[in-house]
Design a protein around this motif. Structure first.
Motif, short mmCIF file in Angstrom:
data_model
loop_
_atom_site.label_atom_id
_atom_site.label_comp_id
_atom_site.label_asym_id
_atom_site.label_seq_id
_atom_site.Cartn_x
_atom_site.Cartn_y
_atom_site.Cartn_z
N VAL A 117 1.02 -1.25 0.25
CA VAL A 117 0.12 0.02 -0.02
C VAL A 117 0.69 1.27 -0.04
CG1 VAL A 117 -2.09 1.25 1.03
CG2 VAL A 117 -1.55 -1.23 1.18
N GLN A 118 1.19 1.46 -1.30
CA GLN A 118 2.05 2.86 -1.51
C GLN A 118 1.59 3.59 -2.52
OE1 GLN A 118 6.03 1.46 -2.25
NE2 GLN A 118 5.30 -0.04 -3.94
N ASP A 119 2.17 4.77 -2.56
CA ASP A 119 1.38 5.89 -3.68
C ASP A 119 1.46 5.21 -5.16
OD1 ASP A 119 4.17 5.93 -3.72
OD2 ASP A 119 4.34 8.18 -3.43
N VAL A 120 2.43 4.71 -5.53
CA VAL A 120 2.36 3.94 -6.81
C VAL A 120 1.38 3.39 -7.17
CG1 VAL A 120 3.84 2.01 -6.44
CG2 VAL A 120 4.08 3.44 -8.80
N LYS A 121 0.68 2.57 -6.17
CA LYS A 121 -0.61 1.63 -6.59
C LYS A 121 -1.89 2.40 -6.54
CE LYS A 121 2.18 -1.98 -6.38
NZ LYS A 121 2.41 -2.65 -7.61
N ASP A 122 -1.96 3.53 -5.98
CA ASP A 122 -2.98 4.39 -6.14
C ASP A 122 -4.11 3.81 -5.64
OD1 ASP A 122 -4.63 6.66 -6.62
OD2 ASP A 122 -4.98 6.06 -8.68
N HIS A 123 -4.06 3.36 -4.31
CA HIS A 123 -5.43 2.61 -3.74
C HIS A 123 -6.39 3.75 -3.33
CE1 HIS A 123 -2.20 -0.42 -2.84
NE2 HIS A 123 -3.24 -1.09 -2.96
N PRO A 124 -6.09 5.00 -3.14
CA PRO A 124 -7.23 5.77 -2.99
C PRO A 124 -8.03 6.13 -4.18
CG PRO A 124 -5.19 6.87 -1.92
CD PRO A 124 -4.75 5.44 -2.82
N GLY A 125 -7.40 5.79 -5.53
CA GLY A 125 -8.20 6.10 -6.78
C GLY A 125 -9.16 4.85 -6.65
N LEU A 126 -8.67 3.54 -6.23
CA LEU A 126 -9.55 2.28 -6.14
C LEU A 126 -10.82 2.56 -5.44
CD1 LEU A 126 -10.41 -0.51 -7.03
CD2 LEU A 126 -8.60 -1.17 -5.41
N VAL A 127 -10.43 3.16 -4.20
CA VAL A 127 -11.38 3.43 -3.36
C VAL A 127 -12.54 4.37 -3.90
CG1 VAL A 127 -12.30 4.45 -0.92
CG2 VAL A 127 -10.02 3.08 -1.09
N ASP A 128 -12.05 5.50 -4.64
CA ASP A 128 -12.87 6.28 -5.13
C ASP A 128 -13.83 5.58 -6.50
OD1 ASP A 128 -12.27 8.54 -4.08
OD2 ASP A 128 -10.67 9.14 -5.60
N GLY A 185 -6.87 -3.69 -14.98
CA GLY A 185 -5.83 -2.71 -14.84
C GLY A 185 -5.62 -1.64 -15.49
N THR A 186 -4.47 -0.66 -15.26
CA THR A 186 -4.37 0.52 -15.75
C THR A 186 -3.35 0.33 -17.10
OG1 THR A 186 -2.64 0.62 -14.06
CG2 THR A 186 -4.94 1.87 -13.98
N ARG A 187 -3.49 1.42 -17.88
CA ARG A 187 -2.58 1.19 -19.08
C ARG A 187 -0.91 1.95 -18.66
NH1 ARG A 187 -6.04 2.94 -22.10
NH2 ARG A 187 -6.69 0.97 -22.78
N VAL A 188 -0.31 1.23 -17.85
CA VAL A 188 0.99 1.55 -17.63
C VAL A 188 2.04 0.39 -17.55
CG1 VAL A 188 0.25 3.43 -16.05
CG2 VAL A 188 0.66 1.43 -15.01
N VAL A 235 -8.52 -3.04 -19.61
CA VAL A 235 -7.32 -2.02 -19.33
C VAL A 235 -7.68 -0.76 -19.42
CG1 VAL A 235 -5.07 -1.10 -20.03
CG2 VAL A 235 -5.54 -3.78 -20.06
N VAL A 236 -7.48 0.25 -18.39
CA VAL A 236 -8.22 1.64 -18.69
C VAL A 236 -7.18 2.56 -18.34
CG1 VAL A 236 -10.49 0.77 -17.79
CG2 VAL A 236 -8.72 1.68 -16.18
N PRO A 237 -7.20 3.96 -18.55
CA PRO A 237 -6.13 4.87 -18.19
C PRO A 237 -5.90 4.91 -16.76
CG PRO A 237 -7.83 5.68 -19.69
CD PRO A 237 -8.48 4.41 -19.20
N ALA A 238 -4.83 5.27 -16.49
CA ALA A 238 -4.30 5.25 -14.82
C ALA A 238 -4.96 6.68 -14.39
CB ALA A 238 -2.84 5.53 -14.72
N ARG A 239 -4.93 6.72 -13.13
CA ARG A 239 -5.63 8.12 -12.42
C ARG A 239 -6.88 8.39 -12.97
NH1 ARG A 239 -0.06 10.03 -13.03
NH2 ARG A 239 1.01 10.23 -10.85
N ASP A 240 -7.67 7.56 -13.23
CA ASP A 240 -9.26 7.54 -13.74
C ASP A 240 -10.22 6.84 -13.12
OD1 ASP A 240 -11.57 8.02 -15.33
OD2 ASP A 240 -10.38 8.24 -16.97
N PRO A 241 -10.83 7.36 -11.94
CA PRO A 241 -11.48 6.32 -11.29
C PRO A 241 -12.86 5.99 -11.97
CG PRO A 241 -10.79 7.91 -9.67
CD PRO A 241 -10.17 8.51 -11.09
N GLN A 242 -13.30 6.96 -12.79
CA GLN A 242 -14.43 6.74 -13.49
C GLN A 242 -14.36 5.65 -14.43
OE1 GLN A 242 -17.03 8.83 -13.00
NE2 GLN A 242 -18.55 7.86 -14.67
N ALA A 243 -13.04 5.59 -15.34
CA ALA A 243 -13.11 4.48 -15.96
C ALA A 243 -12.87 3.24 -15.33
CB ALA A 243 -11.69 4.76 -17.07
#
Length: 387
Positions: free
Chosen positions: A201-212, A299-302, A317-325
């Motif tokens: 659980v670190q910033d590179v995994k963007d768990h807050p975005g998953l919660v959103d 997964g995210t496209r990274v 596969v969806v864009p990163a940092r995009d909770p809606q997608a």
């Protein structure tokens, strides 16, 4: 009879994480008569080190402070002079500068591995970091990557020459990670649709975005919302922030945050879909483990994610940092259970064909053998090493 050559693995910290898990798997499974191993943590190691089952593996911690810490180079130099390894194998940016130290200590073979990038520089554009990476190339005999995306970046951006470049995929133990009944340890009611992820659980995994994204499902799939649950398995520096976000959103009863676990192979069987919300990745071992369990993956496209998750075949596969997608992709599986089953089966087949444990072990052994044979005239490469 002389002892097998020693490989010293140098990492930032031996703790729960994808890179560390793959390292431990390789150490445990490599034939004991081929190579000995020692793991040196620049900072420290945690109870995760207990996953190393070989009794001959020694662990060292250098307790590096923040910053340049030149004294850490001295500590490592003294340790390497004592251990006299045939190979020093460093992992990622945090350890790359110690190739110089290994050379000064007289280590004949030096290997640098790229297993992903930091959240602060997910696309590898940091000029200072890239300058350091370029300056270190002459001190290494091989600079490999664990995804085609990273290998391409290493060669085109960093300038790693072809004769020093290799692509070494991660591998999964399909005897351990496999489909099966959900364990009682996953605390959700029968009939729940469990959206799950596993990782540090670190910033590179963007768990807050998953919660959103999970919260968005309340409006996207209102009829199914009562059955939806979220599992974030792992621990790390962002855990407190994730717990606070979940509590603030009033969904603590729908989210399981068990921390780091050693029974991940069982827990995965309790998931309905696996989600990787990262903003940077190499070859994601956690996604491969999920696929081996028969789960569809969002997964995210990274980085190496699109290489592992075939969009529309084994997952989405969806864009990163995009909770809606991310939420829309998850909703596809909620609304189409047959599609989830279809993609899960295809993912299992893909892992069996391309990401086996034996293939990974053979690739790393071939790298060590080739370099040791070239530099110190031992270990002529074999065509097959692992059963």
């Amino acid at each position: 009879m002389s002892a097998p050559p020693l490989v010293v693995h140098l990492i930032f910290r031996l703790d729960f994480g994808g890179l560390e898990n793959m390292l431990v798997e390789r150490i445990n499974r490599m034939p004991a008569d081929r190579y000995r191993h020692a793991v040196v943590s620049l900072t420290y190691h945690t109870d995760f080190a207990k996953k190393i089952t070989r009794p001959d593996v020694e662990l060292y911690s250098l307790h590096k402070p923040a910053g340049m810490a030149l004294e850490t180079h001295v500590k490592l130099w003294k340790l390497l002079r004592q251990l006299k390894p045939a190979v020093v194998h460093t992992y990622n940016l945090s350890a790359v500068e110690y190739g110089i130290t290994a050379l000064l200590a007289g280590v004949p073979v030096r290997v640098s591995g790229s297993h992903g990038r930091d959240a602060s520089d997910p696309e590898g554009r940091n000029k200072k970091h890239n300058f350091l990476r370029r300056r270190m190339i002459p001190f290494y005999d091989c600079c490999y990557s664990n995804s085609a995306d990273l290998e391409r970046w290493n060669r085109e951006v960093i300038g790693v020459p072809g004769h020093k470049s290799r692509l070494l995929h991660n591998g999964i133990d399909t005897g351990k990670y496999k489909p099966g009944p959900a364990p009682a340890s996953v605390p959700f009611p029968p009939g729940s649709f469990v959206i799950g992820t596993v990782g540090r659980v670190q910033d590179v995994k963007d768990h807050p975005g998953l919660v959103d994204a999970f919260l968005l499902l309340k409006d996207m799939a209102p009829d199914q919302w009562p059955a939806l649950c979220l599992a974030i398995v792992g621990d790390g520096p962002m855990m407190a922030a994730v717990r606070e976000k979940v509590a603030s959103a009033g969904i603590a009863d729908k989210v399981w945050l068990p921390g780091a676990r050693t029974d991940v192979n069982e827990i995965l069987r309790g998931f309905s879909v696996f989600v990787l919300s990262s903003i940077a990745e190499g070859t994601p071992g956690s996604a491969l483990e999920a696929m081996a369990t028969g789960l569809p993956v969002v997964g995210t496209r990274v980085g190496g994610v699109p290489e592992v998750v075939a969009d529309g075949v084994t997952g989405l596969v969806v864009p990163a940092r995009d909770p809606q997608a991310l939420a829309k992709a998850i909703a596809c599986y909620i609304e189409q259970p047959a599609l989830a089953t279809q993609h899960g089966k295809a993912g299992l087949e893909r892992v069996m064909q391309k990401y086996s444990m034996a293939a990974m072990l053979n690739a790393y052994l071939d790298m060590y053998d080739s370099l040791c044979h070239t530099k110190i005239k031992i270990r002529e490469p074999r065509k097959s090493c692992v059963e």
